[in-house]
Design a protein around this motif. Sequence first.
Motif, short mmCIF file in Angstrom:
data_model
loop_
_atom_site.label_atom_id
_atom_site.label_comp_id
_atom_site.label_asym_id
_atom_site.label_seq_id
_atom_site.Cartn_x
_atom_site.Cartn_y
_atom_site.Cartn_z
N ILE A 38 0.84 -1.20 0.00
CA ILE A 38 0.00 0.00 0.00
C ILE A 38 0.88 1.25 0.00
CG2 ILE A 38 -1.64 1.35 1.37
CD1 ILE A 38 -2.86 -1.30 2.29
N ALA A 39 1.88 1.26 0.87
CA ALA A 39 2.77 2.42 0.96
C ALA A 39 3.55 2.62 -0.34
CB ALA A 39 3.72 2.25 2.13
N ALA A 40 3.93 1.53 -0.99
CA ALA A 40 4.69 1.63 -2.23
C ALA A 40 3.88 2.28 -3.35
CB ALA A 40 5.17 0.25 -2.66
N ASN A 41 2.55 2.19 -3.26
CA ASN A 41 1.68 2.76 -4.28
C ASN A 41 1.03 4.07 -3.85
OD1 ASN A 41 1.63 0.82 -6.58
ND2 ASN A 41 0.96 -0.61 -5.00
N ARG A 42 1.59 4.70 -2.81
CA ARG A 42 0.95 5.90 -2.27
C ARG A 42 0.89 7.02 -3.30
NH1 ARG A 42 5.50 6.69 2.37
NH2 ARG A 42 7.33 6.75 1.02
N ASP A 43 1.89 7.14 -4.19
CA ASP A 43 1.85 8.21 -5.19
C ASP A 43 0.66 8.03 -6.12
OD1 ASP A 43 4.07 9.40 -4.13
OD2 ASP A 43 5.47 8.57 -5.60
N ARG A 44 0.37 6.80 -6.46
CA ARG A 44 -0.78 6.53 -7.34
C ARG A 44 -2.09 6.85 -6.61
NH1 ARG A 44 -1.48 1.17 -11.21
NH2 ARG A 44 -3.19 2.03 -12.48
N TYR A 45 -2.15 6.48 -5.34
CA TYR A 45 -3.35 6.79 -4.56
C TYR A 45 -3.49 8.30 -4.36
CZ TYR A 45 -3.37 1.78 -3.39
OH TYR A 45 -3.39 0.40 -3.45
N ARG A 46 -2.37 8.98 -4.21
CA ARG A 46 -2.41 10.43 -4.00
C ARG A 46 -2.89 11.16 -5.25
NH1 ARG A 46 2.84 12.39 -0.55
NH2 ARG A 46 1.58 14.25 -0.31
N GLN A 47 -2.56 10.64 -6.42
CA GLN A 47 -3.05 11.25 -7.65
C GLN A 47 -4.57 11.23 -7.71
OE1 GLN A 47 -1.14 9.23 -10.91
NE2 GLN A 47 0.87 10.11 -10.49
N ILE A 48 -5.14 10.22 -7.11
CA ILE A 48 -6.61 10.11 -7.06
C ILE A 48 -7.16 10.96 -5.92
CG2 ILE A 48 -8.55 8.53 -6.72
CD1 ILE A 48 -6.59 6.28 -7.72
N GLY A 49 -6.55 10.83 -4.75
CA GLY A 49 -7.12 11.42 -3.55
C GLY A 49 -6.85 12.89 -3.34
N ASP A 50 -5.66 13.37 -3.71
CA ASP A 50 -5.32 14.76 -3.43
C ASP A 50 -6.31 15.76 -4.02
OD1 ASP A 50 -3.21 13.86 -1.95
OD2 ASP A 50 -1.63 14.64 -3.26
N PRO A 51 -6.71 15.62 -5.29
CA PRO A 51 -7.67 16.58 -5.84
C PRO A 51 -9.03 16.53 -5.14
CG PRO A 51 -6.56 15.40 -7.61
CD PRO A 51 -6.23 14.68 -6.34
N LEU A 52 -9.33 15.40 -4.50
CA LEU A 52 -10.62 15.24 -3.82
C LEU A 52 -10.52 15.51 -2.32
CD1 LEU A 52 -11.79 11.91 -5.53
CD2 LEU A 52 -12.45 14.25 -6.14
N GLY A 53 -9.29 15.72 -1.83
CA GLY A 53 -9.10 15.95 -0.40
C GLY A 53 -9.21 14.69 0.43
N ILE A 54 -8.90 13.54 -0.17
CA ILE A 54 -9.01 12.24 0.51
C ILE A 54 -7.62 11.67 0.72
CG2 ILE A 54 -9.97 9.91 0.37
CD1 ILE A 54 -12.11 11.07 -1.54
N PRO A 55 -7.25 11.27 1.92
CA PRO A 55 -5.90 10.75 2.17
C PRO A 55 -5.60 9.49 1.36
CG PRO A 55 -7.00 11.28 4.24
CD PRO A 55 -8.04 11.37 3.16
N TRP A 56 -4.37 9.40 0.90
CA TRP A 56 -3.95 8.25 0.09
C TRP A 56 -4.11 6.94 0.85
CZ3 TRP A 56 -0.16 4.92 1.70
CH2 TRP A 56 0.66 5.36 2.75
N CYS A 57 -3.84 6.98 2.16
CA CYS A 57 -3.90 5.74 2.93
C CYS A 57 -5.32 5.19 3.00
CB CYS A 57 -3.31 5.93 4.32
SG CYS A 57 -4.02 7.29 5.27
N PHE A 58 -6.31 6.07 3.07
CA PHE A 58 -7.71 5.61 3.08
C PHE A 58 -8.02 4.87 1.78
CE2 PHE A 58 -12.16 6.15 1.95
CZ PHE A 58 -12.81 5.71 3.09
N ILE A 59 -7.60 5.43 0.66
CA ILE A 59 -7.86 4.80 -0.63
C ILE A 59 -7.15 3.45 -0.71
CG2 ILE A 59 -7.61 5.04 -3.14
CD1 ILE A 59 -7.70 8.09 -2.71
N GLY A 60 -5.91 3.40 -0.22
CA GLY A 60 -5.18 2.14 -0.24
C GLY A 60 -5.83 1.07 0.60
N LEU A 61 -6.38 1.45 1.75
CA LEU A 61 -7.04 0.49 2.63
C LEU A 61 -8.31 -0.06 1.99
CD1 LEU A 61 -6.57 2.42 5.99
CD2 LEU A 61 -5.38 0.33 5.30
N VAL A 62 -9.09 0.83 1.38
CA VAL A 62 -10.30 0.38 0.69
C VAL A 62 -9.92 -0.50 -0.50
CG1 VAL A 62 -12.31 1.13 -0.63
CG2 VAL A 62 -11.65 2.37 1.43
N HIS A 63 -8.85 -0.13 -1.19
CA HIS A 63 -8.39 -0.93 -2.33
C HIS A 63 -8.03 -2.35 -1.90
CE1 HIS A 63 -5.38 -1.38 -5.92
NE2 HIS A 63 -6.56 -1.90 -6.20
N TYR A 64 -7.43 -2.47 -0.73
CA TYR A 64 -7.09 -3.81 -0.23
C TYR A 64 -8.35 -4.62 0.04
CZ TYR A 64 -6.11 -7.60 2.91
OH TYR A 64 -6.09 -8.84 3.48
#
Length: 272
Positions: A38-64
């Motif tokens: 999850i941490a290794a893919n944080r940049d990819r999650y941040r590309q999704i979450g940052d414009p929406l104001g959603i933390p990358w770690c939340f997206i990674g956890l849901v993705h799991y």
Amino acid sequence: MPTAKLTPTLRADYLRLFQTCRITPGSLATVTPIAQRIAANRDRYRQIGDPLGIPWCFIGLVHYREGSLDFGKHLHNGDPLSARTVHIPAGRPLKGKPPFSFEDSARDALILQKLEKYKDWTLPGMLWQLEAYNGFGYRLYHPEVLSPYLWGQSNHYTRGGYAADGVWSPGYVNRQLGTAVLLRRLAELGAVEFAADGTLNDAAADKPVSVWARYDSVKFDPTHANPLAKELQQQLNRVAGIHLLEDGKAGEKTSTAFWRVTGRYLKGDARG
């Protein structure tokens, strides 16, 4: 869908549960690589979450939990990106044509939940949203069992759950890894940081993903005490199944515990 309000009492409960969360013995070897992925893919999650104001770690956890970290699946429910979703919520995304990119599908899933409008990304606020993502059935109808969607494979969950949609079984054991447990491991690895009040320090996302690197200089020494070795023992005691005397003497037991979480013994240990 029935919901539970994020009251001050529930906030305090989330903080307490997170602080006292311990990964069940035998699960650490499984949990750590997942957290690292999850941490290794944080940049990819941040590309999704940052414009929406959603933390990358939340997206990674849901993705799991929803897609097993497979970037070929919808974040909504794990259906393949080669078509619109079939399971609930069906027919997503509404716009565009398959195959969908993971990023487009993930944005649709998050906006469908109105998460771009949500502002409370403190630790309690995040745990509340993670629980909401799977539903508050446990909390509302079976409060004696904490949701395994959050606490699976930790000291906070043993048994009891929905063996099928709407079918409750007190003896059923959900063996999946909980999102709060993964978040706890991400924090232990230094990938995320929370203040005492649960405020998220997103700057931690740019740090190396290893809380243990700080202790690489600790040498095997069962005779003499030093402050850094004592701090290491305190950190190791946060891992389920490890029970060390916090005396600052880095002997065999401390080195063995260090090997358990890092795969290497302390410097100077003949076993290494």
